[in-house]
Design a protein around this motif. Structure first.
Motif, PDB file in Angstrom:
ATOM      1  N   GLY A  93       0.813  -1.208   0.000  1.00  0.00           N
ATOM      2  CA  GLY A  93       0.000   0.000   0.000  1.00  0.00           C
ATOM      3  C   GLY A  93       0.846   1.258   0.000  1.00  0.00           C
ATOM      4  O   GLY A  93       0.584   2.197  -0.750  1.00  0.00           O
ATOM      5  N   LEU A  94       1.868   1.280   0.825  1.00  0.00           N
ATOM      6  CA  LEU A  94       2.738   2.461   0.884  1.00  0.00           C
ATOM      7  C   LEU A  94       3.519   2.639  -0.406  1.00  0.00           C
ATOM      8  O   LEU A  94       3.706   3.759  -0.877  1.00  0.00           O
ATOM      9  CB  LEU A  94       3.688   2.362   2.079  1.00  0.00           C
ATOM     10  N   ASN A  95       3.962   1.529  -0.993  1.00  0.00           N
ATOM     11  CA  ASN A  95       4.694   1.612  -2.270  1.00  0.00           C
ATOM     12  C   ASN A  95       3.800   2.050  -3.416  1.00  0.00           C
ATOM     13  O   ASN A  95       4.289   2.576  -4.410  1.00  0.00           O
ATOM     14  CB  ASN A  95       5.348   0.268  -2.598  1.00  0.00           C
ATOM     15  N   GLY A 149       3.133   9.754  -4.443  1.00  0.00           N
ATOM     16  CA  GLY A 149       4.114  10.775  -4.088  1.00  0.00           C
ATOM     17  C   GLY A 149       3.939  11.302  -2.682  1.00  0.00           C
ATOM     18  O   GLY A 149       3.141  10.787  -1.884  1.00  0.00           O
ATOM     19  N   VAL A 150       4.684  12.358  -2.382  1.00  0.00           N
ATOM     20  CA  VAL A 150       4.714  12.932  -1.041  1.00  0.00           C
ATOM     21  C   VAL A 150       3.340  13.454  -0.625  1.00  0.00           C
ATOM     22  O   VAL A 150       2.931  13.273   0.527  1.00  0.00           O
ATOM     23  CB  VAL A 150       5.772  14.062  -0.965  1.00  0.00           C
ATOM     24  N   GLU A 151       2.618  14.066  -1.527  1.00  0.00           N
ATOM     25  CA  GLU A 151       1.299  14.597  -1.175  1.00  0.00           C
ATOM     26  C   GLU A 151       0.353  13.481  -0.750  1.00  0.00           C
ATOM     27  O   GLU A 151      -0.409  13.629   0.214  1.00  0.00           O
ATOM     28  CB  GLU A 151       0.713  15.381  -2.348  1.00  0.00           C
ATOM     29  N   ALA A 152       0.409  12.348  -1.422  1.00  0.00           N
ATOM     30  CA  ALA A 152      -0.427  11.200  -1.047  1.00  0.00           C
ATOM     31  C   ALA A 152      -0.007  10.658   0.315  1.00  0.00           C
ATOM     32  O   ALA A 152      -0.853  10.267   1.125  1.00  0.00           O
ATOM     33  CB  ALA A 152      -0.333  10.112  -2.113  1.00  0.00           C
ATOM     34  N   LYS A 153       1.293  10.662   0.590  1.00  0.00           N
ATOM     35  CA  LYS A 153       1.783  10.193   1.885  1.00  0.00           C
ATOM     36  C   LYS A 153       1.317  11.119   3.007  1.00  0.00           C
ATOM     37  O   LYS A 153       0.926  10.650   4.075  1.00  0.00           O
ATOM     38  CB  LYS A 153       3.307  10.103   1.868  1.00  0.00           C
ATOM     39  N   HIS A 154       1.356  12.412   2.758  1.00  0.00           N
ATOM     40  CA  HIS A 154       0.856  13.373   3.752  1.00  0.00           C
ATOM     41  C   HIS A 154      -0.629  13.146   4.017  1.00  0.00           C
ATOM     42  O   HIS A 154      -1.074  13.151   5.169  1.00  0.00           O
ATOM     43  CB  HIS A 154       1.068  14.816   3.278  1.00  0.00           C
ATOM     44  N   LEU A 155      -1.392  12.952   2.944  1.00  0.00           N
ATOM     45  CA  LEU A 155      -2.824  12.718   3.099  1.00  0.00           C
ATOM     46  C   LEU A 155      -3.088  11.420   3.858  1.00  0.00           C
ATOM     47  O   LEU A 155      -3.990  11.358   4.689  1.00  0.00           O
ATOM     48  CB  LEU A 155      -3.513  12.696   1.729  1.00  0.00           C
ATOM     49  N   LEU A 156      -2.295  10.405   3.596  1.00  0.00           N
ATOM     50  CA  LEU A 156      -2.432   9.141   4.319  1.00  0.00           C
ATOM     51  C   LEU A 156      -2.243   9.361   5.819  1.00  0.00           C
ATOM     52  O   LEU A 156      -3.068   8.923   6.629  1.00  0.00           O
ATOM     53  CB  LEU A 156      -1.425   8.112   3.811  1.00  0.00           C
ATOM     54  N   LEU A 157      -1.173  10.041   6.203  1.00  0.00           N
ATOM     55  CA  LEU A 157      -0.920  10.267   7.626  1.00  0.00           C
ATOM     56  C   LEU A 157      -2.022  11.092   8.274  1.00  0.00           C
ATOM     57  O   LEU A 157      -2.464  10.785   9.382  1.00  0.00           O
ATOM     58  CB  LEU A 157       0.432  10.946   7.827  1.00  0.00           C
ATOM     59  N   LYS A 158      -2.488  12.119   7.590  1.00  0.00           N
ATOM     60  CA  LYS A 158      -3.575  12.935   8.140  1.00  0.00           C
ATOM     61  C   LYS A 158      -4.844  12.102   8.305  1.00  0.00           C
ATOM     62  O   LYS A 158      -5.562  12.233   9.296  1.00  0.00           O
ATOM     63  CB  LYS A 158      -3.849  14.134   7.233  1.00  0.00           C
ATOM     64  N   THR A 159      -5.110  11.232   7.331  1.00  0.00           N
ATOM     65  CA  THR A 159      -6.286  10.371   7.398  1.00  0.00           C
ATOM     66  C   THR A 159      -6.185   9.406   8.575  1.00  0.00           C
ATOM     67  O   THR A 159      -7.151   9.234   9.336  1.00  0.00           O
ATOM     68  CB  THR A 159      -6.457   9.589   6.077  1.00  0.00           C
ATOM     69  N   LEU A 160      -5.023   8.788   8.726  1.00  0.00           N
ATOM     70  CA  LEU A 160      -4.830   7.850   9.837  1.00  0.00           C
ATOM     71  C   LEU A 160      -5.020   8.543  11.182  1.00  0.00           C
ATOM     72  O   LEU A 160      -5.685   8.018  12.081  1.00  0.00           O
ATOM     73  CB  LEU A 160      -3.440   7.216   9.765  1.00  0.00           C
ATOM     74  N   CYS A 161      -4.449   9.731  11.312  1.00  0.00           N
ATOM     75  CA  CYS A 161      -4.584  10.480  12.568  1.00  0.00           C
ATOM     76  C   CYS A 161      -6.034  10.880  12.819  1.00  0.00           C
ATOM     77  O   CYS A 161      -6.523  10.791  13.947  1.00  0.00           O
ATOM     78  CB  CYS A 161      -3.685  11.719  12.549  1.00  0.00           C
ATOM     79  N   ALA A 162      -6.723  11.309  11.767  1.00  0.00           N
ATOM     80  CA  ALA A 162      -8.126  11.711  11.906  1.00  0.00           C
ATOM     81  C   ALA A 162      -8.993  10.544  12.348  1.00  0.00           C
ATOM     82  O   ALA A 162      -9.844  10.679  13.235  1.00  0.00           O
ATOM     83  CB  ALA A 162      -8.645  12.288  10.593  1.00  0.00           C
ATOM     84  N   LYS A 212       4.389   2.812  12.738  1.00  0.00           N
ATOM     85  CA  LYS A 212       4.916   1.887  11.725  1.00  0.00           C
ATOM     86  C   LYS A 212       4.854   2.517  10.335  1.00  0.00           C
ATOM     87  O   LYS A 212       5.783   2.391   9.541  1.00  0.00           O
ATOM     88  CB  LYS A 212       4.128   0.574  11.720  1.00  0.00           C
ATOM     89  N   VAL A 213       3.749   3.173  10.048  1.00  0.00           N
ATOM     90  CA  VAL A 213       3.591   3.814   8.740  1.00  0.00           C
ATOM     91  C   VAL A 213       4.644   4.911   8.567  1.00  0.00           C
ATOM     92  O   VAL A 213       5.292   4.991   7.519  1.00  0.00           O
ATOM     93  CB  VAL A 213       2.160   4.380   8.556  1.00  0.00           C
ATOM     94  N   ILE A 214       4.830   5.723   9.586  1.00  0.00           N
ATOM     95  CA  ILE A 214       5.819   6.803   9.513  1.00  0.00           C
ATOM     96  C   ILE A 214       7.211   6.229   9.264  1.00  0.00           C
ATOM     97  O   ILE A 214       7.951   6.715   8.398  1.00  0.00           O
ATOM     98  CB  ILE A 214       5.786   7.670  10.794  1.00  0.00           C
ATOM     99  N   VAL A 215       7.567   5.181   9.977  1.00  0.00           N
ATOM    100  CA  VAL A 215       8.882   4.556   9.812  1.00  0.00           C
ATOM    101  C   VAL A 215       9.023   3.987   8.405  1.00  0.00           C
ATOM    102  O   VAL A 215      10.048   4.173   7.742  1.00  0.00           O
ATOM    103  CB  VAL A 215       9.103   3.460  10.884  1.00  0.00           C
ATOM    104  N   LYS A 216       7.990   3.298   7.919  1.00  0.00           N
ATOM    105  CA  LYS A 216       8.045   2.695   6.577  1.00  0.00           C
ATOM    106  C   LYS A 216       8.144   3.753   5.482  1.00  0.00           C
ATOM    107  O   LYS A 216       8.815   3.546   4.480  1.00  0.00           O
ATOM    108  CB  LYS A 216       6.821   1.815   6.326  1.00  0.00           C
ATOM    109  N   LEU A 217       7.465   4.886   5.680  1.00  0.00           N
ATOM    110  CA  LEU A 217       7.520   5.943   4.666  1.00  0.00           C
ATOM    111  C   LEU A 217       8.926   6.508   4.560  1.00  0.00           C
ATOM    112  O   LEU A 217       9.353   6.894   3.470  1.00  0.00           O
ATOM    113  CB  LEU A 217       6.515   7.053   4.980  1.00  0.00           C
ATOM    114  N   GLY A 218       9.615   6.574   5.674  1.00  0.00           N
ATOM    115  CA  GLY A 218      10.996   7.019   5.650  1.00  0.00           C
ATOM    116  C   GLY A 218      11.194   8.475   5.284  1.00  0.00           C
ATOM    117  O   GLY A 218      12.306   8.959   5.208  1.00  0.00           O
ATOM    118  N   ASP A 219      10.141   9.176   5.036  1.00  0.00           N
ATOM    119  CA  ASP A 219      10.233  10.587   4.689  1.00  0.00           C
ATOM    120  C   ASP A 219      10.092  11.421   5.956  1.00  0.00           C
ATOM    121  O   ASP A 219       9.599  10.951   6.969  1.00  0.00           O
ATOM    122  CB  ASP A 219       9.120  10.984   3.707  1.00  0.00           C
TER     123      ASP A 219
END
Length: 130
Positions: A61-63, A67-80, A98-105
């Protein structure tokens, strides 16, 4: 204009469903926020049914994110979603980590007390992306 594509949105919603269930308590607040996100994405009934029955691999899923914008949206969604019932469960927090670590960004996440603001941000982004 957002660069998050339809496949990103579906992947992000799958992660949202996963985090809502990770603590084994899929509560009404989590269902409601996910329903609002699905509505903002303008998902068809067939797409909703497909996503409801589909699992997701963390790595795949993460792969799949574009891009970065999708990763940001993913994290915001998870937190929400984790904050939907007012108190993130330790299993939800562990999954987000785990998601933050896997994203590595170097992606910024607000302090937990402010995660309630992510719902509006996510809905706004989803409305622009569709």
């Amino acid at each position: 204009m957002t660069t998050v594509n339809r496949n990103d949105l579906k992947t992000i919603l799958l992660f949202g469903i996963h985090i809502a269930k990770v603590d084994t308590e899929f509560v009404v607040w989590e269902k409601q926020i996910l329903a609002r996100f699905a509505e903002a994405m303008k998902l068809s009934d067939a797409e909703k049914a497909e996503l409801a029955n589909q699992g997701i691999s963390l790595s795949e899923g993460l792969n799949a994110l574009s891009g970065v914008e999708a990763k940001h949206l993913l994290l915001k969604t998870l937190c929400a979603v984790a904050y939907a019932d007012g108190v993130p469960h330790p299993a939800e927090l562990e999954f987000i980590e785990k998601v933050i670590v896997k994203l590595g960004d170097s992606l910024f996440v607000l302090p937990q007390a402010e995660w309630g603001t992510y719902e509006r941000e996510v809905l706004s982004t989803l409305s622009e992306a569709v």
